[in-house]
Write a protein that holds these residues in place. Sequence first.
Motif, PDB file in Angstrom:
ATOM      1  N   ASP A 254       5.858 -65.889 -21.347  1.00  0.00           N
ATOM      2  CA  ASP A 254       7.040 -66.087 -22.454  1.00  0.00           C
ATOM      3  C   ASP A 254       6.911 -66.757 -23.398  1.00  0.00           C
ATOM      4  O   ASP A 254       7.941 -66.173 -24.372  1.00  0.00           O
ATOM      5  CB  ASP A 254       8.407 -66.150 -21.736  1.00  0.00           C
ATOM      6  CG  ASP A 254       8.723 -65.507 -20.621  1.00  0.00           C
ATOM      7  OD1 ASP A 254       7.938 -63.772 -21.069  1.00  0.00           O
ATOM      8  OD2 ASP A 254       8.742 -65.124 -19.506  1.00  0.00           O
ATOM      9  N   MET A 255       6.022 -67.408 -23.152  1.00  0.00           N
ATOM     10  CA  MET A 255       6.206 -68.825 -24.844  1.00  0.00           C
ATOM     11  C   MET A 255       5.036 -68.848 -25.156  1.00  0.00           C
ATOM     12  O   MET A 255       5.213 -69.325 -26.908  1.00  0.00           O
ATOM     13  CB  MET A 255       6.520 -70.492 -24.036  1.00  0.00           C
ATOM     14  CG  MET A 255       7.418 -70.554 -23.336  1.00  0.00           C
ATOM     15  SD  MET A 255       7.848 -72.308 -22.029  1.00  0.00           S
ATOM     16  CE  MET A 255       7.823 -72.074 -21.195  1.00  0.00           C
ATOM     17  N   ALA A 256       4.390 -68.496 -24.864  1.00  0.00           N
ATOM     18  CA  ALA A 256       2.929 -68.430 -25.602  1.00  0.00           C
ATOM     19  C   ALA A 256       3.109 -67.321 -27.432  1.00  0.00           C
ATOM     20  O   ALA A 256       3.158 -66.296 -26.520  1.00  0.00           O
ATOM     21  CB  ALA A 256       1.839 -67.849 -25.515  1.00  0.00           C
ATOM     22  N   GLY A 257       3.094 -67.682 -28.542  1.00  0.00           N
ATOM     23  CA  GLY A 257       3.139 -67.316 -29.815  1.00  0.00           C
ATOM     24  C   GLY A 257       5.272 -66.883 -30.120  1.00  0.00           C
ATOM     25  O   GLY A 257       4.726 -66.407 -30.677  1.00  0.00           O
ATOM     26  N   ALA A 258       5.328 -67.249 -28.857  1.00  0.00           N
ATOM     27  CA  ALA A 258       6.769 -67.086 -29.405  1.00  0.00           C
ATOM     28  C   ALA A 258       7.620 -67.784 -30.504  1.00  0.00           C
ATOM     29  O   ALA A 258       7.255 -69.104 -31.241  1.00  0.00           O
ATOM     30  CB  ALA A 258       7.998 -67.809 -28.165  1.00  0.00           C
ATOM     31  N   THR A 259       8.659 -67.096 -31.022  1.00  0.00           N
ATOM     32  CA  THR A 259       9.616 -67.933 -32.239  1.00  0.00           C
ATOM     33  C   THR A 259      10.818 -68.683 -32.025  1.00  0.00           C
ATOM     34  O   THR A 259      10.563 -68.611 -30.037  1.00  0.00           O
ATOM     35  CB  THR A 259       9.908 -67.336 -33.203  1.00  0.00           C
ATOM     36  OG1 THR A 259      10.778 -66.083 -32.109  1.00  0.00           O
ATOM     37  CG2 THR A 259       9.031 -65.231 -33.175  1.00  0.00           C
ATOM     38  N   LEU A 260      10.786 -69.960 -32.104  1.00  0.00           N
ATOM     39  CA  LEU A 260      11.945 -70.043 -32.314  1.00  0.00           C
ATOM     40  C   LEU A 260      13.119 -69.621 -31.525  1.00  0.00           C
ATOM     41  O   LEU A 260      13.865 -70.225 -30.635  1.00  0.00           O
ATOM     42  CB  LEU A 260      12.285 -71.279 -33.453  1.00  0.00           C
ATOM     43  CG  LEU A 260      13.305 -72.426 -32.601  1.00  0.00           C
ATOM     44  CD1 LEU A 260      13.276 -73.347 -31.779  1.00  0.00           C
ATOM     45  CD2 LEU A 260      13.736 -72.927 -34.494  1.00  0.00           C
TER      46      LEU A 260
ATOM     47  N   ARG B 276      14.817 -70.088 -28.313  1.00  0.00           N
ATOM     48  CA  ARG B 276      16.194 -70.440 -27.401  1.00  0.00           C
ATOM     49  C   ARG B 276      16.364 -69.177 -26.897  1.00  0.00           C
ATOM     50  O   ARG B 276      16.986 -69.677 -25.805  1.00  0.00           O
ATOM     51  CB  ARG B 276      16.711 -70.493 -28.967  1.00  0.00           C
ATOM     52  CG  ARG B 276      16.299 -71.346 -29.432  1.00  0.00           C
ATOM     53  CD  ARG B 276      17.231 -71.113 -31.017  1.00  0.00           C
ATOM     54  NE  ARG B 276      16.879 -73.075 -31.585  1.00  0.00           N
ATOM     55  CZ  ARG B 276      17.507 -73.677 -33.032  1.00  0.00           C
ATOM     56  NH1 ARG B 276      17.141 -72.017 -34.259  1.00  0.00           N
ATOM     57  NH2 ARG B 276      16.934 -73.971 -33.559  1.00  0.00           N
ATOM     58  N   GLU B 277      16.162 -67.966 -26.555  1.00  0.00           N
ATOM     59  CA  GLU B 277      16.716 -66.975 -26.490  1.00  0.00           C
ATOM     60  C   GLU B 277      16.006 -67.292 -24.646  1.00  0.00           C
ATOM     61  O   GLU B 277      17.613 -67.040 -23.820  1.00  0.00           O
ATOM     62  CB  GLU B 277      15.879 -66.077 -26.515  1.00  0.00           C
ATOM     63  CG  GLU B 277      17.095 -64.602 -25.406  1.00  0.00           C
ATOM     64  CD  GLU B 277      16.207 -63.046 -25.650  1.00  0.00           C
ATOM     65  OE1 GLU B 277      16.750 -62.318 -25.374  1.00  0.00           O
ATOM     66  OE2 GLU B 277      15.490 -63.023 -26.979  1.00  0.00           O
ATOM     67  N   LEU B 278      14.815 -67.784 -24.253  1.00  0.00           N
ATOM     68  CA  LEU B 278      14.097 -68.098 -22.717  1.00  0.00           C
ATOM     69  C   LEU B 278      15.179 -68.956 -21.985  1.00  0.00           C
ATOM     70  O   LEU B 278      15.564 -69.098 -21.366  1.00  0.00           O
ATOM     71  CB  LEU B 278      12.945 -68.781 -23.429  1.00  0.00           C
ATOM     72  CG  LEU B 278      11.926 -68.500 -22.191  1.00  0.00           C
ATOM     73  CD1 LEU B 278      11.874 -67.585 -20.928  1.00  0.00           C
ATOM     74  CD2 LEU B 278      10.851 -69.603 -22.205  1.00  0.00           C
ATOM     75  N   PHE B 279      15.137 -70.219 -22.574  1.00  0.00           N
ATOM     76  CA  PHE B 279      15.924 -71.270 -22.412  1.00  0.00           C
ATOM     77  C   PHE B 279      17.320 -70.950 -22.484  1.00  0.00           C
ATOM     78  O   PHE B 279      18.141 -71.750 -21.407  1.00  0.00           O
ATOM     79  CB  PHE B 279      16.026 -72.721 -23.104  1.00  0.00           C
ATOM     80  CG  PHE B 279      13.972 -73.134 -22.753  1.00  0.00           C
ATOM     81  CD1 PHE B 279      13.411 -72.722 -21.342  1.00  0.00           C
ATOM     82  CD2 PHE B 279      13.389 -72.781 -23.656  1.00  0.00           C
ATOM     83  CE1 PHE B 279      12.225 -73.373 -21.598  1.00  0.00           C
ATOM     84  CE2 PHE B 279      12.064 -73.600 -24.121  1.00  0.00           C
ATOM     85  CZ  PHE B 279      11.439 -73.496 -22.578  1.00  0.00           C
TER      86      PHE B 279
END
Length: 263
Positions: A68-74, A78-81
């Motif tokens: 979910d974090m690999a290559g994610a935008t900021l 932020r949405e993930l956390f």
Amino acid sequence: MNYEHVLVTSSGPITTLTLNRPEKRNALAMPVMRELTQALRAVAQSDALGVILAANGPVFSAGHNFGDMAGATLAQARELFGVCTEMMDAVQAMPQPVIARVHALATAAGCQLVASCDLAIAADTAGFAIPGGKGGLFCHTPLVAVARNIGRKRALEMALTGDVIDAATAAQWGLINRAVPADQLDAATLDLITRATRGSALSKAMGKQGFYQQVGLPQAQAYALACELMATAAMTPDAQEGIAAFLQKRQAHYTQRPSGTGA
């Protein structure tokens, strides 16, 4: 309601939510967190008196899904956390006591989930870690929950070293209530949640809410809040019933439930 990654079962007044993605080590991927949050909020509105949070497979939870974090935008990060925080908050916002039944390793956000529960029992073979200190992404969010359980020095030891602590150490430090032999885990968990749910359900819900409101406040503010909570709680029918039963030396009969539940 049926979920893809969470099993929901009930036995009497106790509902069990089981993470059921063992092939992925119960990693808290976005769909898993959304489902668990939905399940927690649904149980909060039910007539359950207590909740057991468990998991299937060789690991309780390995924490966030790095995919979910690999290559994610900021914005995506932020949405993930933010979704993770909503899930943790849902545990503490629901009126029922929630106990984690930890049979195996709980790391990173998985350890955070255990720390966010009101109570926790672990098998003596379980372990706990916030391992970001060993790698390139520090466990900022897990540390929020862990530090509120075990204090600064021990929390930073876990976060900076990333090392696993065993269940006995977790109990000694206050991360869990106790460690028990693995074959006694189910019975010990059920015993504690049963004892934690006796008495007035309304009183329990008010007590849980009040605890989380006051525990981080300076002492004077905490007492001011607690005094008001206790004074208003004393006016409830269940409180008056408990007082009358004590004075009359009889069994109390509690009837009130938190507003919005299924009862």
